[in-house]
Scaffold this motif. Structure first.
Motif, PDB file in Angstrom:
ATOM      1  N   SER A 131       0.823  -1.207   0.000  1.00 44.61           N
ATOM      2  CA  SER A 131       0.000   0.000   0.000  1.00 44.61           C
ATOM      3  C   SER A 131       0.856   1.255   0.000  1.00 44.61           C
ATOM      4  CB  SER A 131      -0.938  -0.011   1.216  1.00 44.61           C
ATOM      5  OG  SER A 131      -1.885  -1.055   1.106  1.00 44.61           O
ATOM      6  N   ILE A 132       1.960   1.235   0.731  1.00 41.15           N
ATOM      7  CA  ILE A 132       2.875   2.380   0.717  1.00 41.15           C
ATOM      8  C   ILE A 132       3.466   2.548  -0.682  1.00 41.15           C
ATOM      9  CG2 ILE A 132       5.011   3.352   1.631  1.00 41.15           C
ATOM     10  CD1 ILE A 132       4.419   1.847   4.253  1.00 41.15           C
ATOM     11  N   ARG A 133       3.818   1.442  -1.309  1.00 46.22           N
ATOM     12  CA  ARG A 133       4.360   1.504  -2.671  1.00 46.22           C
ATOM     13  C   ARG A 133       3.323   2.117  -3.623  1.00 46.22           C
ATOM     14  NH1 ARG A 133       5.335  -3.414  -3.142  1.00 46.22           N
ATOM     15  NH2 ARG A 133       7.531  -3.397  -2.540  1.00 46.22           N
ATOM     16  N   LYS A 134       2.077   1.722  -3.463  1.00 46.35           N
ATOM     17  CA  LYS A 134       1.004   2.244  -4.307  1.00 46.35           C
ATOM     18  C   LYS A 134       0.841   3.748  -4.091  1.00 46.35           C
ATOM     19  CE  LYS A 134      -2.734  -0.325  -4.513  1.00 46.35           C
ATOM     20  NZ  LYS A 134      -4.088  -0.905  -4.236  1.00 46.35           N
ATOM     21  N   LEU A 135       0.916   4.185  -2.842  1.00 46.98           N
ATOM     22  CA  LEU A 135       0.763   5.606  -2.530  1.00 46.98           C
ATOM     23  C   LEU A 135       1.924   6.441  -3.066  1.00 46.98           C
ATOM     24  CD1 LEU A 135      -0.491   5.374   1.169  1.00 46.98           C
ATOM     25  CD2 LEU A 135      -1.778   6.353  -0.746  1.00 46.98           C
ATOM     26  N   THR A 136       3.134   5.962  -2.875  1.00 42.21           N
ATOM     27  CA  THR A 136       4.303   6.782  -3.208  1.00 42.21           C
ATOM     28  C   THR A 136       4.503   6.947  -4.716  1.00 42.21           C
ATOM     29  OG1 THR A 136       5.728   4.831  -2.880  1.00 42.21           O
ATOM     30  CG2 THR A 136       5.514   6.368  -1.044  1.00 42.21           C
ATOM     31  N   ARG A 137       3.750   6.214  -5.530  1.00 37.43           N
ATOM     32  CA  ARG A 137       3.756   6.504  -6.970  1.00 37.43           C
ATOM     33  C   ARG A 137       3.276   7.926  -7.224  1.00 37.43           C
ATOM     34  NH1 ARG A 137       0.471   1.806  -8.151  1.00 37.43           N
ATOM     35  NH2 ARG A 137      -0.961   3.270  -9.134  1.00 37.43           N
ATOM     36  N   TYR A 138       2.480   8.453  -6.314  1.00 33.04           N
ATOM     37  CA  TYR A 138       1.927   9.797  -6.481  1.00 33.04           C
ATOM     38  C   TYR A 138       2.645  10.831  -5.615  1.00 33.04           C
ATOM     39  CZ  TYR A 138      -1.626   7.541  -9.223  1.00 33.04           C
ATOM     40  OH  TYR A 138      -2.268   6.820 -10.207  1.00 33.04           O
ATOM     41  N   LEU A 139       3.843  10.501  -5.206  1.00 36.38           N
ATOM     42  CA  LEU A 139       4.680  11.437  -4.464  1.00 36.38           C
ATOM     43  C   LEU A 139       5.673  12.086  -5.422  1.00 36.38           C
ATOM     44  CD1 LEU A 139       5.127  12.369  -1.512  1.00 36.38           C
ATOM     45  CD2 LEU A 139       6.839  10.551  -1.310  1.00 36.38           C
ATOM     46  N   LYS A 140       5.775  13.398  -5.372  1.00 37.18           N
ATOM     47  CA  LYS A 140       6.734  14.102  -6.219  1.00 37.18           C
ATOM     48  C   LYS A 140       8.160  13.675  -5.878  1.00 37.18           C
ATOM     49  CE  LYS A 140       4.073  18.421  -6.704  1.00 37.18           C
ATOM     50  NZ  LYS A 140       4.073  19.874  -6.380  1.00 37.18           N
ATOM     51  N   PRO A 141       9.075  13.719  -6.829  1.00 35.36           N
ATOM     52  CA  PRO A 141      10.484  13.512  -6.495  1.00 35.36           C
ATOM     53  C   PRO A 141      10.907  14.485  -5.397  1.00 35.36           C
ATOM     54  CG  PRO A 141      10.177  13.518  -8.872  1.00 35.36           C
ATOM     55  CD  PRO A 141       8.863  13.940  -8.273  1.00 35.36           C
ATOM     56  N   GLY A 142      11.506  13.969  -4.355  1.00 30.54           N
ATOM     57  CA  GLY A 142      11.867  14.791  -3.205  1.00 30.54           C
ATOM     58  C   GLY A 142      10.725  14.988  -2.233  1.00 30.54           C
ATOM     59  N   GLY A 143       9.529  14.467  -2.562  1.00 33.44           N
ATOM     60  CA  GLY A 143       8.361  14.632  -1.710  1.00 33.44           C
ATOM     61  C   GLY A 143       8.439  13.795  -0.446  1.00 33.44           C
ATOM     62  N   LEU A 144       7.573  14.107   0.500  1.00 29.85           N
ATOM     63  CA  LEU A 144       7.627  13.556   1.851  1.00 29.85           C
ATOM     64  C   LEU A 144       6.480  12.581   2.089  1.00 29.85           C
ATOM     65  CD1 LEU A 144       8.948  13.750   4.740  1.00 29.85           C
ATOM     66  CD2 LEU A 144       7.280  15.576   5.200  1.00 29.85           C
ATOM     67  N   PHE A 145       6.815  11.384   2.524  1.00 35.04           N
ATOM     68  CA  PHE A 145       5.822  10.413   2.975  1.00 35.04           C
ATOM     69  C   PHE A 145       5.881  10.349   4.492  1.00 35.04           C
ATOM     70  CE2 PHE A 145       4.646   6.208   4.491  1.00 35.04           C
ATOM     71  CZ  PHE A 145       3.398   6.035   3.903  1.00 35.04           C
ATOM     72  N   VAL A 146       4.713  10.491   5.148  1.00 28.58           N
ATOM     73  CA  VAL A 146       4.639  10.425   6.606  1.00 28.58           C
ATOM     74  C   VAL A 146       3.524   9.474   7.005  1.00 28.58           C
ATOM     75  CG1 VAL A 146       4.272  11.696   8.757  1.00 28.58           C
ATOM     76  CG2 VAL A 146       5.467  12.796   6.856  1.00 28.58           C
ATOM     77  N   ALA A 147       3.826   8.573   7.918  1.00 27.70           N
ATOM     78  CA  ALA A 147       2.817   7.651   8.438  1.00 27.70           C
ATOM     79  C   ALA A 147       2.870   7.646   9.954  1.00 27.70           C
ATOM     80  CB  ALA A 147       3.042   6.238   7.915  1.00 27.70           C
ATOM     81  N   GLN A 148       1.700   7.451  10.553  1.00 30.13           N
ATOM     82  CA  GLN A 148       1.612   7.212  11.987  1.00 30.13           C
ATOM     83  C   GLN A 148       0.846   5.913  12.172  1.00 30.13           C
ATOM     84  OE1 GLN A 148       0.382  10.463  14.582  1.00 30.13           O
ATOM     85  NE2 GLN A 148      -0.735   9.023  15.892  1.00 30.13           N
TER      86      GLN A 148
END
Length: 272
Positions: A131-148
């Motif tokens: 699921s994280i892999r699926k989400l980070t496809r839509y993260l800009k290069p250099g973008g930030l992923f945060v999870a709690q």
């Protein structure tokens, strides 16, 4: 409400009761969440994809944090929660919501985001890494992923109390039985590293309460698990009522101390 197959994984009740519980959790835990986001570089003007937004308890805070020029796209698998969120934000042009199940639906967005925020979702998923892999496809290069997420073994009380200990064990058990991972917080950093995110940062907190809303949140959590506990045969109805009564009594004692599960905050950046 029509529930997707993926929705069967979720241990807690949806709808108004579920939204009310998450509003309380937001009041309890947002200050530390906000501090973590700010220290990781979240700032005004950023675009955000909020996964598992529910009825928008956190969305309002994200909207305030991102300020002028920023916007939030939130999605959740539960139609009733999304309807509540849309009503709450009916006058907002910088917030929009969609009904999507992170595990079973293809995610299709027409843009990439500066920030992807995933709060108290991963522990309920059968394959959080996918699921994280699926989400980070839509993260800009250099973008930030945060999870709690959580680590259920972090719960404790004083003095020792059988009702508290049993309810804590039931929280972990139903998450696991429903296909989730009650210890997800422990291996979240390694998942981000495996997915090649950079500058990984992790913080752990354990919220502990002697009085106030934090203590009331403990029996409220058990109440929100009631439907699932009965469905899974983990408790009979009368045993559930008795346990809830004993837990409320313990939490109403002036000298008792209760904790919530450990909350694990983790962040990483997508390579440029």
């Amino acid at each position: 409400m029509t529930e997707s197959p993926g929705g069967l994984h979720y241990a807690f009740v949806h709808g108004v009761l579920g939204a009310s519980r998450l509003e309380i959790l937001t009041r309890l835990s947002w200050p530390s969440s906000q501090n973590f986001l700010v220290t990781q570089g979240v700032r005004e003007g950023m675009s955000c994809l909020e996964a598992g937004c529910g009825a928008g308890a956190i969305t309002r805070h994200l909207q305030g944090l991102l300020g002028k020029g920023g916007f939030v796209t939130g999605f959740d698998m539960d139609e009733e929660s999304i309807e509540l969120a849309r009503k709450k934000f009916s006058d907002s042009r910088d917030v929009n919501f969609r009904v999507l199940d992170l595990e079973i639906n293809d995610l299709v967005f027409d843009q990439q985001f500066d920030l992807i925020y995933c709060r108290h979702v991963l522990e309920h998923l059968s394959d959080p890494e996918a699921s994280i892999r699926k989400l980070t496809r839509y993260l800009k290069p250099g973008g930030l992923f945060v999870a709690q997420t959580i680590d259920c073994e972090g719960q404790y009380c004083w003095p020792d109390n059988a009702a508290y200990q049993k309810s804590a064990g039931l929280l972990a058990r139903i998450i696991d039985i429903r296909g989730g991972h009650s210890d997800c917080g422990r291996w979240l950093p390694s998942m981000l590293r495996k997915l090649k995110l950079l500058r990984i940062h992790v913080e752990v907190e354990n919220l502990v309460y002697l009085e106030g809303e934090g203590k009331l949140f403990v029996p409220l959590t058990l109440e929100a698990l009631g439907k699932g506990l009965l469905e899974e045969g983990l408790l009979e109805k009368e045993a559930f009522r008795q346990l809830l009564s004993e837990l409320r009594q313990f939490c109403n004692e002036s000298d008792s101390i209760v904790s919530l599960p450990r909350f694990v905050h983790c962040a990483g950046r997508k390579p440029c």
